[in-house]
Motif scaffolding. Sequence first.
Motif, PDB file in Angstrom:
ATOM      1  N   VAL A 138     -82.415  -9.505 106.239  1.00 43.91           N
ATOM      2  CA  VAL A 138     -81.649 -10.075 107.346  1.00 43.91           C
ATOM      3  C   VAL A 138     -82.190 -11.455 107.712  1.00 43.91           C
ATOM      4  O   VAL A 138     -81.427 -12.412 107.949  1.00 43.91           O
ATOM      5  CB  VAL A 138     -81.676  -9.126 108.551  1.00 43.91           C
ATOM      6  N   LEU A 139     -83.504 -11.587 107.748  1.00 41.73           N
ATOM      7  CA  LEU A 139     -84.107 -12.882 108.066  1.00 41.73           C
ATOM      8  C   LEU A 139     -83.776 -13.924 107.005  1.00 41.73           C
ATOM      9  O   LEU A 139     -83.539 -15.099 107.326  1.00 41.73           O
ATOM     10  CB  LEU A 139     -85.618 -12.726 108.211  1.00 41.73           C
ATOM     11  N   PHE A 140     -83.731 -13.515 105.750  1.00 40.94           N
ATOM     12  CA  PHE A 140     -83.355 -14.451 104.693  1.00 40.94           C
ATOM     13  C   PHE A 140     -81.900 -14.884 104.838  1.00 40.94           C
ATOM     14  O   PHE A 140     -81.577 -16.069 104.682  1.00 40.94           O
ATOM     15  CB  PHE A 140     -83.578 -13.810 103.323  1.00 40.94           C
ATOM     16  N   VAL A 141     -81.017 -13.958 105.183  1.00 41.31           N
ATOM     17  CA  VAL A 141     -79.599 -14.284 105.297  1.00 41.31           C
ATOM     18  C   VAL A 141     -79.361 -15.264 106.449  1.00 41.31           C
ATOM     19  O   VAL A 141     -78.653 -16.274 106.297  1.00 41.31           O
ATOM     20  CB  VAL A 141     -78.766 -13.000 105.477  1.00 41.31           C
ATOM     21  N   VAL A 142     -79.948 -14.993 107.614  1.00 42.99           N
ATOM     22  CA  VAL A 142     -79.735 -15.892 108.753  1.00 42.99           C
ATOM     23  C   VAL A 142     -80.387 -17.250 108.502  1.00 42.99           C
ATOM     24  O   VAL A 142     -79.869 -18.295 108.929  1.00 42.99           O
ATOM     25  CB  VAL A 142     -80.246 -15.256 110.059  1.00 42.99           C
ATOM     26  N   SER A 143     -81.521 -17.264 107.794  1.00 43.62           N
ATOM     27  CA  SER A 143     -82.155 -18.542 107.457  1.00 43.62           C
ATOM     28  C   SER A 143     -81.294 -19.328 106.478  1.00 43.62           C
ATOM     29  O   SER A 143     -81.181 -20.559 106.582  1.00 43.62           O
ATOM     30  CB  SER A 143     -83.546 -18.297 106.864  1.00 43.62           C
TER      31      SER A 143
END
Length: 682
Positions: free
Chosen positions: A620-625
């Motif tokens: 999730v953190l990779f996607v939002v980044s």
Amino acid sequence: QQQQQQQQQQPQQNGSPAVPPQQSIKDYFKWRPLPWWFCCFVGIFLLTKLQLVYNDSPCAVLGTQSPVNMSDIKRAFRTLSMCTHPDRLRGRLKRPPTQAEERRGEIIFNRASAAKDELTRVLKHGRKKEVACYEGELEMALLQFFTQVTKALGSLGVNDYLGLAWDLAWNLMTFEAGFFNTLLSVLWLAFVFRLLKQFLMYLWRLGVIRGSVALVTTVIIGPLPTLLHFVALPVVRLWVFCQSVLKGFRPEVETNAVAAAAAPVAEATGTAGGDDSTRPEAATASTANRAAAQEGTNRALLRRRGKRETDEEKEKKNKELLAGSAEARGSGGGAGGGGAAGAADPTHGAGPMPEGIFKCVAWSHREPVKARQAAATAVQFDLLLILTKPVIPLFMLIALGQVWNGLFSSLFIGHALRRWVPQMSYEAHHLLCSFFGVVHTLLGVSAQQVEDYANREGKKVLHLAWTWSFKDVLSVIHMCQLGSTVTAMSALGNEPSFAASFAAGIALRMAIAQDSIRGLNFFKGSARWLEASLKDLGVSLDAAEEVVAYSGDGIGDCGGGPFRMLFGDGPQARFAALALKVWLMLIPLLAAMQWFQRTVHAARMLGKRWKMTRFVQRLVLFVVSLIQCCLIARVELNASNGALGNFWIAMLFGCVGESLLSTYDIRGPVRQIFFLLLFLFI
């Protein structure tokens, strides 16, 4: 030198920082940046000026250079109306505009019209042919404020100060504010007194003469290296990360390096070199020694795992980490660790921070996962206390119809956050920052709105309308301080930025507000459902479209913006906007690459306990980044954007500020006082 080492290694009481070693006069003339707390105050001033002068000012909205006259105003407004007025959008886009595009152009046109009217009023009121866009009003206001404070303090005599102290003591002794409020006030004053005592003792140990010399030399020498570090650190961090990734594709180089590093140790112990090392007896003895050492290490680890820490021991460890005391440094296994002290507990604490930006960025820990979790455990209360401070009164207002203010409610909330909230992981903290980045500008409510809502009779509707304020600037500084504190505690110099995670939440809300996404049926239905649900709770979101309005895709990007205000409508403005966009993208791009690398690593560990949770969090953190990086590439900086876009740009500047502060060990009494000030003003 031995005395200095003993002085640094001596345990400090009450979590106070280590005593600084005595330095020679030549050491104060080294190439050193400004102190971190001074950088924070400068950052607060610059971010405030960025919003007031280069985002919200009428000249920045219209894109007119200073000084401005009536013809400049009319020309800039006419140019900007060509890509914002609903009647001109068809010719600009060469197609009929959609309803969302027409609404966005109308918002930007109304903003430009208000800026034109304000500048026209100033010219007519002052009866001048031209007027300066900015004449140092913010600097003059600060100078006037400090002048008045100095005069007020200087006008008070000794009897006045004694009278104030006596009145305070009398109110406490007579319980005029009530028993509980008086008791809590005494506890609060004791806490502040302890912080001030630690800070004054730190200055006393530093010395008056050496402290004065350090202050003068830092002010003279410090600005240039600080500016160079601020500009160069994003490139350095991206370079160090790429080097570490490339090193993973060269296992033979790493093996040779490890063998070369182990050769002196083996030679010193007599297990390498000569013909004896090739004999079977020597090989058997060496294997037996290694097996015995490994068995002893395993037993020590089992003993540590079998012995559960009490709450008091955990609290003491967290305080040592936050204070940067000698015990926490001695038990660290970071870049400055090693030896017996470093091997005592490689999962806790950080060694001394190395000097030089390359060494600070390359700073590493032997067990990074455990080091991150130890830092997350220590910093969770500070993270939650400030992030939830604007939200908890709103929830209390909706649920109870009133807000309980005062020390009692503050201490109760603090106790609940410390004792009742379960311990979250390092990745969960980043997700929490992203979540509050999404809802930060949705839950804006002022004290006047709270009072009006509480005093209203009949059916109550709470109108939430976020506007840029000084609290948003402090939110940026809080993210910078949080990330640098975690870096110092974990001994990991190149971690994903907390400010980048918060900015990713803002970018996610801006991405949802894009015309191509907002026009989808799914998002239309979700918006209607959210609006209806909030109305059932008595909450209404006001000016939501005005906040997220942005320039780009042929709407609002033909004029206006701070770069046209500074450089005019020419190639210089376009080049400056492009250069700033590339520079601001470096830290978010680095965060996206780091989360992608950790997501791949977590995917390889699937099937084990709790690994699925960590994999989902990192994904999730990779996607939002990644969404944030795409939005940075898409946004038009050479134009005037809405309040949310300006706040997002300020948070991207905060990413670079966090990168700078992460080269300092900010732990100690100064950080505690600064955190207290942030809590009070936010």
